[in-house]
Design a protein around this motif. Structure first.
Motif, PDB file in Angstrom:
ATOM      1  N   PHE A 109      47.936  40.453  44.201  1.00 50.08           N
ATOM      2  CA  PHE A 109      46.726  39.679  43.986  1.00 50.08           C
ATOM      3  C   PHE A 109      45.623  40.608  43.483  1.00 50.08           C
ATOM      4  CE2 PHE A 109      48.999  37.301  47.243  1.00 50.08           C
ATOM      5  CZ  PHE A 109      48.920  35.997  46.761  1.00 50.08           C
ATOM      6  N   THR A 110      44.745  40.056  42.662  1.00 52.45           N
ATOM      7  CA  THR A 110      43.544  40.776  42.232  1.00 52.45           C
ATOM      8  C   THR A 110      42.336  39.895  42.509  1.00 52.45           C
ATOM      9  OG1 THR A 110      43.754  39.926  39.980  1.00 52.45           O
ATOM     10  CG2 THR A 110      44.770  42.077  40.445  1.00 52.45           C
ATOM     11  N   ALA A 111      41.166  40.456  42.342  1.00 53.12           N
ATOM     12  CA  ALA A 111      39.924  39.713  42.567  1.00 53.12           C
ATOM     13  C   ALA A 111      39.042  39.823  41.323  1.00 53.12           C
ATOM     14  CB  ALA A 111      39.200  40.227  43.797  1.00 53.12           C
ATOM     15  N   PRO A 112      39.402  39.115  40.239  1.00 55.33           N
ATOM     16  CA  PRO A 112      38.596  39.171  39.011  1.00 55.33           C
ATOM     17  C   PRO A 112      37.322  38.332  39.163  1.00 55.33           C
ATOM     18  CG  PRO A 112      40.412  37.645  38.717  1.00 55.33           C
ATOM     19  CD  PRO A 112      40.590  38.257  40.080  1.00 55.33           C
ATOM     20  N   MET A 113      36.308  38.926  39.759  1.00 54.41           N
ATOM     21  CA  MET A 113      35.069  38.213  40.057  1.00 54.41           C
ATOM     22  C   MET A 113      33.882  39.117  39.786  1.00 54.41           C
ATOM     23  SD  MET A 113      35.397  38.387  44.220  1.00 54.41           S
ATOM     24  CE  MET A 113      33.700  37.942  44.608  1.00 54.41           C
ATOM     25  N   VAL A 114      32.742  38.513  39.482  1.00 52.82           N
ATOM     26  CA  VAL A 114      31.504  39.249  39.253  1.00 52.82           C
ATOM     27  C   VAL A 114      30.460  38.736  40.230  1.00 52.82           C
ATOM     28  CG1 VAL A 114      29.689  39.806  37.595  1.00 52.82           C
ATOM     29  CG2 VAL A 114      32.045  39.537  36.802  1.00 52.82           C
ATOM     30  N   ILE A 115      29.768  39.673  40.871  1.00 51.98           N
ATOM     31  CA  ILE A 115      28.660  39.322  41.755  1.00 51.98           C
ATOM     32  C   ILE A 115      27.389  39.838  41.103  1.00 51.98           C
ATOM     33  CG2 ILE A 115      27.697  39.479  44.071  1.00 51.98           C
ATOM     34  CD1 ILE A 115      30.506  40.159  45.086  1.00 51.98           C
ATOM     35  N   ARG A 116      26.587  38.929  40.568  1.00 52.96           N
ATOM     36  CA  ARG A 116      25.325  39.291  39.926  1.00 52.96           C
ATOM     37  C   ARG A 116      24.221  39.365  40.969  1.00 52.96           C
ATOM     38  NH1 ARG A 116      23.508  35.134  37.390  1.00 52.96           N
ATOM     39  NH2 ARG A 116      21.807  36.420  36.599  1.00 52.96           N
ATOM     40  N   LEU A 158      28.279  42.539  30.789  1.00 49.59           N
ATOM     41  CA  LEU A 158      28.616  41.360  31.583  1.00 49.59           C
ATOM     42  C   LEU A 158      29.887  40.697  31.068  1.00 49.59           C
ATOM     43  CD1 LEU A 158      28.016  39.484  33.898  1.00 49.59           C
ATOM     44  CD2 LEU A 158      26.399  38.254  32.449  1.00 49.59           C
ATOM     45  N   ILE A 159      30.048  40.633  29.756  1.00 46.91           N
ATOM     46  CA  ILE A 159      31.295  40.089  29.207  1.00 46.91           C
ATOM     47  C   ILE A 159      32.484  40.929  29.663  1.00 46.91           C
ATOM     48  CG2 ILE A 159      32.604  39.806  27.055  1.00 46.91           C
ATOM     49  CD1 ILE A 159      29.993  38.813  25.763  1.00 46.91           C
ATOM     50  N   ALA A 160      32.348  42.259  29.594  1.00 44.34           N
ATOM     51  CA  ALA A 160      33.436  43.131  30.043  1.00 44.34           C
ATOM     52  C   ALA A 160      33.692  42.960  31.536  1.00 44.34           C
ATOM     53  CB  ALA A 160      33.100  44.591  29.726  1.00 44.34           C
ATOM     54  N   ALA A 161      32.626  42.762  32.314  1.00 40.94           N
ATOM     55  CA  ALA A 161      32.774  42.576  33.761  1.00 40.94           C
ATOM     56  C   ALA A 161      33.522  41.286  34.067  1.00 40.94           C
ATOM     57  CB  ALA A 161      31.396  42.566  34.417  1.00 40.94           C
ATOM     58  N   ILE A 162      33.191  40.205  33.355  1.00 41.06           N
ATOM     59  CA  ILE A 162      33.867  38.927  33.585  1.00 41.06           C
ATOM     60  C   ILE A 162      35.339  39.026  33.217  1.00 41.06           C
ATOM     61  CG2 ILE A 162      33.959  36.502  32.867  1.00 41.06           C
ATOM     62  CD1 ILE A 162      30.890  36.655  32.465  1.00 41.06           C
ATOM     63  N   GLU A 163      35.655  39.825  32.215  1.00 39.42           N
ATOM     64  CA  GLU A 163      37.053  39.987  31.790  1.00 39.42           C
ATOM     65  C   GLU A 163      37.813  40.999  32.635  1.00 39.42           C
ATOM     66  OE1 GLU A 163      36.844  38.723  27.095  1.00 39.42           O
ATOM     67  OE2 GLU A 163      36.709  40.848  27.616  1.00 39.42           O
ATOM     68  N   SER A 164      37.127  41.746  33.497  1.00 37.98           N
ATOM     69  CA  SER A 164      37.788  42.740  34.340  1.00 37.98           C
ATOM     70  C   SER A 164      38.627  42.056  35.415  1.00 37.98           C
ATOM     71  CB  SER A 164      36.736  43.640  35.005  1.00 37.98           C
ATOM     72  OG  SER A 164      37.333  44.475  35.990  1.00 37.98           O
ATOM     73  N   ASP A 165      39.748  42.664  35.757  1.00 38.87           N
ATOM     74  CA  ASP A 165      40.593  42.136  36.827  1.00 38.87           C
ATOM     75  C   ASP A 165      40.213  42.680  38.200  1.00 38.87           C
ATOM     76  OD1 ASP A 165      42.114  40.466  35.217  1.00 38.87           O
ATOM     77  OD2 ASP A 165      43.566  42.042  34.731  1.00 38.87           O
ATOM     78  N   ASP A 166      39.161  43.450  38.262  1.00 41.60           N
ATOM     79  CA  ASP A 166      38.667  43.979  39.528  1.00 41.60           C
ATOM     80  C   ASP A 166      37.277  43.419  39.815  1.00 41.60           C
ATOM     81  OD1 ASP A 166      40.805  45.837  40.289  1.00 41.60           O
ATOM     82  OD2 ASP A 166      40.225  46.931  38.481  1.00 41.60           O
ATOM     83  N   PRO A 167      36.871  43.376  41.081  1.00 40.31           N
ATOM     84  CA  PRO A 167      35.533  42.872  41.403  1.00 40.31           C
ATOM     85  C   PRO A 167      34.445  43.796  40.878  1.00 40.31           C
ATOM     86  CG  PRO A 167      36.589  43.778  43.361  1.00 40.31           C
ATOM     87  CD  PRO A 167      37.629  43.766  42.276  1.00 40.31           C
ATOM     88  N   VAL A 168      33.416  43.201  40.287  1.00 36.68           N
ATOM     89  CA  VAL A 168      32.322  43.958  39.686  1.00 36.68           C
ATOM     90  C   VAL A 168      31.009  43.559  40.343  1.00 36.68           C
ATOM     91  CG1 VAL A 168      31.060  44.510  37.565  1.00 36.68           C
ATOM     92  CG2 VAL A 168      33.537  44.104  37.476  1.00 36.68           C
ATOM     93  N   ILE A 169      30.267  44.555  40.811  1.00 36.18           N
ATOM     94  CA  ILE A 169      28.902  44.357  41.280  1.00 36.18           C
ATOM     95  C   ILE A 169      27.996  44.586  40.080  1.00 36.18           C
ATOM     96  CG2 ILE A 169      27.120  45.082  42.896  1.00 36.18           C
ATOM     97  CD1 ILE A 169      29.589  43.872  44.237  1.00 36.18           C
ATOM     98  N   PHE A 170      27.308  43.544  39.641  1.00 38.32           N
ATOM     99  CA  PHE A 170      26.502  43.612  38.423  1.00 38.32           C
ATOM    100  C   PHE A 170      25.035  43.529  38.820  1.00 38.32           C
ATOM    101  CE2 PHE A 170      24.841  42.569  34.288  1.00 38.32           C
ATOM    102  CZ  PHE A 170      25.736  43.172  33.399  1.00 38.32           C
TER     103      PHE A 170
END
Length: 337
Positions: A109-116, A158-170
């Protein structure tokens, strides 16, 4: 190309990704009909519908917890914490669940999510609307931590973060929401102020995560910084007359260390600037890395310019911030050694 503020650039990124990928969903407190407290998501619900852009209850742990479940299921949620100061109730979900999901499931499992999260001061928001907690996220393995300094990077990152398969703190510096500035403001920059805009492509593009950028080339010293402080450092360099190279980290972690080290080896001098509290700030990690990679090239001790070691001082926030004068003084000190 179009002229955009950072708010408009972020909105454009989310609009494009909602259009391109049916798995992208946006939600958080007031982000739907209202368009967010800073209007970053204004108009997106009307354009993409209430099942793609919607409001959530005032529960940060619930917002992030449901996003983790959605991401594990195959969606790509982009959630907003209204101010970075409010992430603490969701810290267990972020650090114990989202960051570890790939590892603890052995990659199943991965967590492809962005937290702005809007971060930093400059709007007289007080202690609970002005913090810069980026160092807390860089300490957590499994998270990507991003902080742009301009509209062009904000959209591409932000586009790269949304496409990342890992969680991103933006993290989004509130002082930059309505455009870059010259670093000399002596009053708050509110979300409703008018400031210069930047040229930003209207369509899809990516700024890769983990790659720093040279904001200003130079030969005499290196300034490592990110977010709002990129512009304050530029004002300091102009004020000091020192030919300093300014490197904008853009992604705090994971980070390509070599471009930073190459600059410090070239100049032999390093000043690190961030808005957050000095002790335990991300600047300490940068100083350690430069010491490890550049020790035999350093001509003077590494300097740090940061916020005070104190709870956020509401009435004195413009004294708390690193100013061009404080940064210029640090540049002069490293040049005198």
């Amino acid at each position: 190309m179009a002229t955009m503020t950072m708010i408009q650039a972020l909105r454009s990124a989310m609009d494009i990704m909602l259009e391109r990928d049916e798995n992208v969903v946006l939600y958080g407190q007031d982000v739907g009909y209202f368009g967010g407290v800073f209007r970053c998501t204004e108009g997106l619900q009307a354009r993409h519908g209430r099942t793609r852009v919607f409001d959530a209850p005032l529960s940060e742990s619930g917002i992030v917890g449901t996003a983790i479940g959605m991401a594990a299921y195959g969606l790509r949620p982009v959630v907003e914490i209204q101010f970075a100061d409010y992430f603490y109730p969701a810290s267990d979900q972020i650090m114990s669940e989202a960051a570890r999901l790939r590892h603890r499931s052995a990659g199943d499992f991965t967590a492809p999510m962005v937290i702005r999260m809007p971060c930093g001061g400059g709007i007289y928001g007080g202690q609970t609307h002005s913090q810069s907690p980026e160092a807390l996220f860089t300490h957590v393995c499994g998270l990507r931590t991003v902080m742009p300094s301009n509209p062009y990077d904000a959209k591409g990152l932000l586009i790269a973060a949304i496409e990342s398969d890992d969680p991103v703190i933006f993290l989004e510096p509130k002082r930059l929401y309505n455009g870059p500035f010259d670093g000399h403001h002596d009053r708050p920059v509110t979300p409703w102020s008018k400031h210069p805009m930047s040229d930003v492509p209207e369509g899809y593009y990516r700024v890769p995560l983990g790659v720093p950028a040279i904001h200003r080339p130079g030969q005499a010293a290196t300034v490592l910084t990110y977010g709002t402080m990129v512009h304050v450092a530029a004002a300091a360099v102009a004020e000091s007359g020192i030919d300093a190279e300014i490197i904008d980290l853009r992604t705090l972690w994971p980070l390509d260390i070599e471009p930073l080290a190459a600059s410090v080896r070239k100049t032999g001098r390093c000043v690190i600037v961030h808005e957050a509290t000095r002790t335990g700030g991300f600047g300490a990690e940068l100083a350690a890395l430069m010491q490890e990679h550049c020790f035999y090239s350093l001509e003077s001790p590494i300097e740090r310019v940061a916020g005070w070691d104190t709870p956020y001082p509401h009435a004195q926030e413009w004294a708390y911030f690193p100013s061009p004068a404080r940064i210029a003084a640090a540049l002069r000190r490293v040049m005198e050694e």
